[in-house]
Design a protein around this motif. Structure first.
Motif, PDB file in Angstrom:
ATOM      1  N   THR A 151       4.082   3.328   3.333  1.00 49.32           N
ATOM      2  CA  THR A 151       2.936   2.418   3.252  1.00 49.32           C
ATOM      3  C   THR A 151       2.446   2.054   4.649  1.00 49.32           C
ATOM      4  O   THR A 151       1.236   1.927   4.891  1.00 49.32           O
ATOM      5  CB  THR A 151       3.321   1.156   2.458  1.00 49.32           C
ATOM      6  OG1 THR A 151       3.727   1.555   1.153  1.00 49.32           O
ATOM      7  CG2 THR A 151       2.160   0.200   2.348  1.00 49.32           C
ATOM      8  N   GLU A 168      -1.213   0.866  -4.000  1.00 51.30           N
ATOM      9  CA  GLU A 168      -0.116   0.941  -4.959  1.00 51.30           C
ATOM     10  C   GLU A 168      -0.153  -0.228  -5.946  1.00 51.30           C
ATOM     11  O   GLU A 168       0.391  -0.144  -7.024  1.00 51.30           O
ATOM     12  CB  GLU A 168       1.236   0.972  -4.234  1.00 51.30           C
ATOM     13  CG  GLU A 168       1.481  -0.252  -3.376  1.00 51.30           C
ATOM     14  CD  GLU A 168       2.765  -0.146  -2.563  1.00 51.30           C
ATOM     15  OE1 GLU A 168       3.774   0.307  -3.116  1.00 51.30           O
ATOM     16  OE2 GLU A 168       2.747  -0.518  -1.380  1.00 51.30           O
ATOM     17  N   ASP A 226      -1.264   5.642  -2.319  1.00 49.40           N
ATOM     18  CA  ASP A 226       0.059   5.050  -2.184  1.00 49.40           C
ATOM     19  C   ASP A 226       0.681   4.920  -3.566  1.00 49.40           C
ATOM     20  O   ASP A 226       0.272   4.081  -4.360  1.00 49.40           O
ATOM     21  CB  ASP A 226      -0.068   3.677  -1.508  1.00 49.40           C
ATOM     22  CG  ASP A 226       1.248   3.238  -0.873  1.00 49.40           C
ATOM     23  OD1 ASP A 226       2.265   3.936  -1.076  1.00 49.40           O
ATOM     24  OD2 ASP A 226       1.239   2.222  -0.156  1.00 49.40           O
ATOM     25  N   GLU A 227       1.637   5.779  -3.846  1.00 48.42           N
ATOM     26  CA  GLU A 227       2.326   5.796  -5.142  1.00 48.42           C
ATOM     27  C   GLU A 227       1.370   5.695  -6.321  1.00 48.42           C
ATOM     28  O   GLU A 227       1.476   4.795  -7.146  1.00 48.42           O
ATOM     29  CB  GLU A 227       3.356   4.662  -5.201  1.00 48.42           C
ATOM     30  CG  GLU A 227       4.458   4.858  -4.180  1.00 48.42           C
ATOM     31  CD  GLU A 227       5.478   3.724  -4.199  1.00 48.42           C
ATOM     32  OE1 GLU A 227       5.714   3.184  -5.292  1.00 48.42           O
ATOM     33  OE2 GLU A 227       6.019   3.403  -3.142  1.00 48.42           O
TER      34      GLU A 227
HETATM   35 MG   LIG Z   1       5.189   1.449   0.010  1.00 48.00          MG
END
Ligand SMILES: [Mg+2]
Ligand SMILES: Nc1ncnc2c1ncn2[C@@H]1O[C@H](COP(=O)(O)OP(=O)(O)OP(=O)(O)O)[C@@H](O)[C@H]1O
Lengths: 470, 238
Positions: free
Chosen positions: B42, B82, B158-159
């Motif tokens: 991140t 995320e 992000d994810e």
């Molecule tokens: Mg992260």
């Protein structure tokens, strides 16, 4: 782009349950307070004219001037129409003063005196609603303005676009402010309508100006809390923290500072108690009265006529002497009382002024004092009214004494019992404060609020430029 | 194109979160970054978006130094966070409309929005619902649609697959492949080795801020990526 942010801010707010709730509550409270304020003004007005009429009849029904002088005349405080919006010290200070030869006049019989439990709750006027309820709403609308966007991840998403931070904060502030104004302005306009159509209420031109200036103060006051909310919101990383911090500041502003400054002023600038002053007045009164008997006796001894034929001239001479003596004694007492009173008032006023000025660092106090001034329900107007009564007292006493002495009847049947005639009785007059001085007194409050708004906004702006958006 | 040159981040508390990262994601490439929690994935994305300033080194988007010209660089990047919750009081349409306008696209119609929302597999009957009623995966899809519609040549994710059901996950992969084939650079941080392997052109393993392994699709042919990952994480621990 700025427009999009403003629009989003407004739409997001006004479609929320929070907004609907706030709007309804605002409308209900504002309208209710204005309506009850007006109807209680009407009631006060009725009470006032009844009291004035009653006083007149009461004076007329006196058997002679002696009882008239003893009873005295009553001065009633006329109600202020703008007290419906800002009741100020209206409920706390007395509504009527007795002016008679013996005592120093004072306003007594306040609403709180006759119903002390009201003083615990205070008046539910518009100023109070704005000061307490609407300022809380301003906080409720702003505490998560920045930190909430961060928590939702929308701040990052916004800033992943080509949008400068200053535009973003500006858009949020403008949009947020407009959404706060909606639940405020609509009920305020409605309440203006109520004032216009309420039967028997007619505001003079200057009163409208006063009213609008009061609304300006409301608006500034809420802007203070609004900008404060944005500031705290852009300096915290959790909305719960932001809310707590704001609540703490709110409590400090609204209750702690005003109460503390009264306590502090009393400590810093102590004044003699009212009892002390009364005791001094009584002592002087007794001194004069004690001397009176002897003086009158001496005079009678000296001037008692040798023959019966002089009796009539003696009676006239004695009347003259007694009148002069009474006038002299009363004016001495008046002068002494006035001096004591002036001294006390001076000390008290300096204490009050200290408390007022200390508390004024809180916008809540600034709002209270400025709206009181504008509504002419403040301490200053009260003092002016009291001063007008005190100035009237010697005038009236002089008249009453003269009447009493000239019509004294020693029971010898030479002077017939006179019915009291009030045609030449001097009337109490009071000129309510003009707009200029009222306005001048609100300038510090106005200045403080503008200052706080600028500081808070600049702080919020600067904080947001450096805000950690993650 | 995304490029990191000796990109380093040490947080204020002294935590070295990213240690001299050198990486290039070419147009038409999907890069998947793996790593344990706290490895620095991140942080890398935040540096590319200039949400945090680098301690040293440079992050470039289309050759633009993001620390020097943050606003300019953001024209060329889409971002899927995320944990985006979006505006709960807004419908999908309202959300996508707002962010699309922020991205500078002003003349899109509701039909365009509908197409973008459909392309990420969000069910039609949810378009007009307030997003506070959405499930996590539905919000994820909406976030993705917002990135898709921006149409930037670089995508940072992000994810993104963490909340998606199998079918949606598959659709999502197809979408990424489509974007890659259109010549975009895709950088994705993920824990989803299985899905990533299906689409990644290159993968990297990150450990305590360092990029410890870099492999191409060809390198991974026949390898068990999960095995490799665990092996790498343990091996370096010793
Ligand atoms: Mg992260
Ligand atoms: N604001 C911060 N201040 C100090 N340290 C931080 C900060 N943000 C992140 N870190 C640290 O930097 C390191 C990398 O964090 P990062 O969020 O990049 O990890 P990640 O790879 O995304 O992890 P995850 O898989 O859990 O999302 C972690 O050790 C974390 O503790």
């Amino acid at each position: 782009m700025l427009k999009d942010i403003i629009k989003k801010e407004i739409v997001e707010t006004i479609t929320s349950a929070k907004f609907v709730f706030t709007f309804l509550l605002c409308a209900a409270l504002i309208l209710l307070s204005v309506y009850t304020g007006l109807s209680s003004y009407k009631a006060d007005q009725k009470e006032y004219s009844t009291a004035v009429g009653l006083n007149k009849r009461n004076l007329e029904s006196q058997a002679n001037y002696q009882s008239l002088a003893g009873l005295g005349t009553k001065i009633n405080r006329p109600p202020q129409v703008l007290g419906a919006i800002a009741s100020g010290v209206n409920e706390a200070v007395g509504r009527v003063a007795s002016v008679n030869v013996a005592y120093d006049p004072n306003l007594i019989d306040s609403k709180y005196e006759s119903n002390p439990v009201f003083s615990v709750f205070g008046a539910l006027d518009l100023t109070y609603i704005v000061k307490i309820v609407l300022s809380l709403f301003a906080i409720l609308f702003t505490y998560d303005a920045i930190v909430g966007e961060k928590e939702r991840g929308t701040l990052k998403l916004m800033l992943s676009n080509k949008i400068p931070r200053d535009k973003l904060i500006l858009g949020k502030v403008i949009g947020g402010f407009i959404s706060l104004l909606i639940p405020l302005i609509i009920p305020l306009i409605l309440s203006l309508l109520i004032i216009m159509v309420y039967p028997g209420i007619a505001l003079a031109g200057a009163d409208w100006i006063r009213l609008l200036l009061m609304f300006v103060m409301f608006f500034l006051y809420l802007s203070v809390f609004f900008t404060l909310g944005i500031l705290v919101s852009s300096r915290t990383n959790k909305s719960s923290t932001s809310f707590l911090v704001l609540l703490f500041i709110w409590v400090t502003f609204v209750t702690v500072i005003p109460k503390l400054s009264i306590v502090l002023a009393a400590r810093l600038n102590p004044i003699p108690s009212v009892h002390e002053i009364t005791a001094k007045k009584d002592a002087f009164l007794q001194q004069i009265q004690g001397g009176a008997q002897k003086k009158v006796m001496d005079w009678i001894k000296e001037n008692t006529p040798k023959t019966k034929e002089d009796q009539a001239t003696f009676q006239d001479k004695m009347k003259k002497f007694l009148e002069d003596y009474q006038q002299d004694a009363t004016s001495q007492i008046d002068a002494n009382n006035a001096a004591l009173e002036r001294d006390y008032q001076l000390k008290k006023n300096s204490q009050v002024r200290l408390a007022v000025n200390m508390s004024r660092i809180s916008p809540a106090s600034a709002l209270t004092f400025s709206t009181m001034s504008l509504a002419r329900t403040g301490l200053d107007e009260h003092e002016r009214f009291l001063a007008s009564i005190r100035a009237y007292k010697p005038v009236w006493t002089k008249w009453a004494n003269a009447k009493m002495m000239r019509n004294l009847n020693f029971g010898l049947g030479t002077t017939p019992e006179t019915k009291v005639v009030l045609d030449d009785m001097p009337q109490h007059t009071f000129e309510p404060e003009t707009l200029g001085p009222s306005l001048a007194r609100t300038i510090p409050d106005f200045g403080l609020m503008v200052f706080l708004i600028i500081i808070f906004f600049a702080g919020a702006y600067a904080s947001f430029l450096k805000y950690d958006v993650r | 194109m995304l490029e990191a040159i000796n990109l380093t981040k040490t947080y204020e508390d002294g935590q070295l979160a990213l240690d001299h990262l050198n990486l290039k994601v070419e147009p038409g490439e999907i890069f998947c970054m793996f790593g344990a929690n706290g490895a620095g994935k991140t942080t890398t994305i935040n540096l590319f978006l200039n949400f945090i300033p680098p301690t040293s080194g440079t992050a470039l988007i289309e050759g633009i130094d993001v620390a020097k010209e943050p606003l300019h660089s953001k024209e060329f990047v889409s971002f899927v966070s995320e944990n985006v919750t979006l505006y709960g009081n807004f419908t999908a349409y309202q959300n996508i409309d707002f962010f699309t306008k922020l991205a500078g696209k002003r003349n899109l119609t509701k039909a365009d929005y509908a197409r973008a929302l459909e392309s990420v597999g969000l069910q039609k009957d949810a378009f007009d619902l307030r997003t506070k009623t959405y499930s996590k995966g539905m919000r994820q899809k909406l976030g993705l649609a917002i990135a898709v519609i921006k149409g930037a040549p670089n995508i940072l994710l992000d994810e993104p697959t963490s909340g998606l059901d199998p079918k949606s996950g598959q659709e999502f992969l197809n979408l990424l492949i489509k974007m890659r084939d259109e010549g975009n650079s895709v950088f994705m941080s993920t824990h989803d080795i299985f899905r990533a392997k299906l689409i990644a052109d290159r993968v990297g393993f990150m450990k305590k801020g360092k990029l410890v392994m870099l492999k191409t699709r060809a390198d991974l042919e026949g390898e068990d990526l999960t095995e490799l990952y665990i092996q790498y994480m343990e091996e370096r621990e010793a």
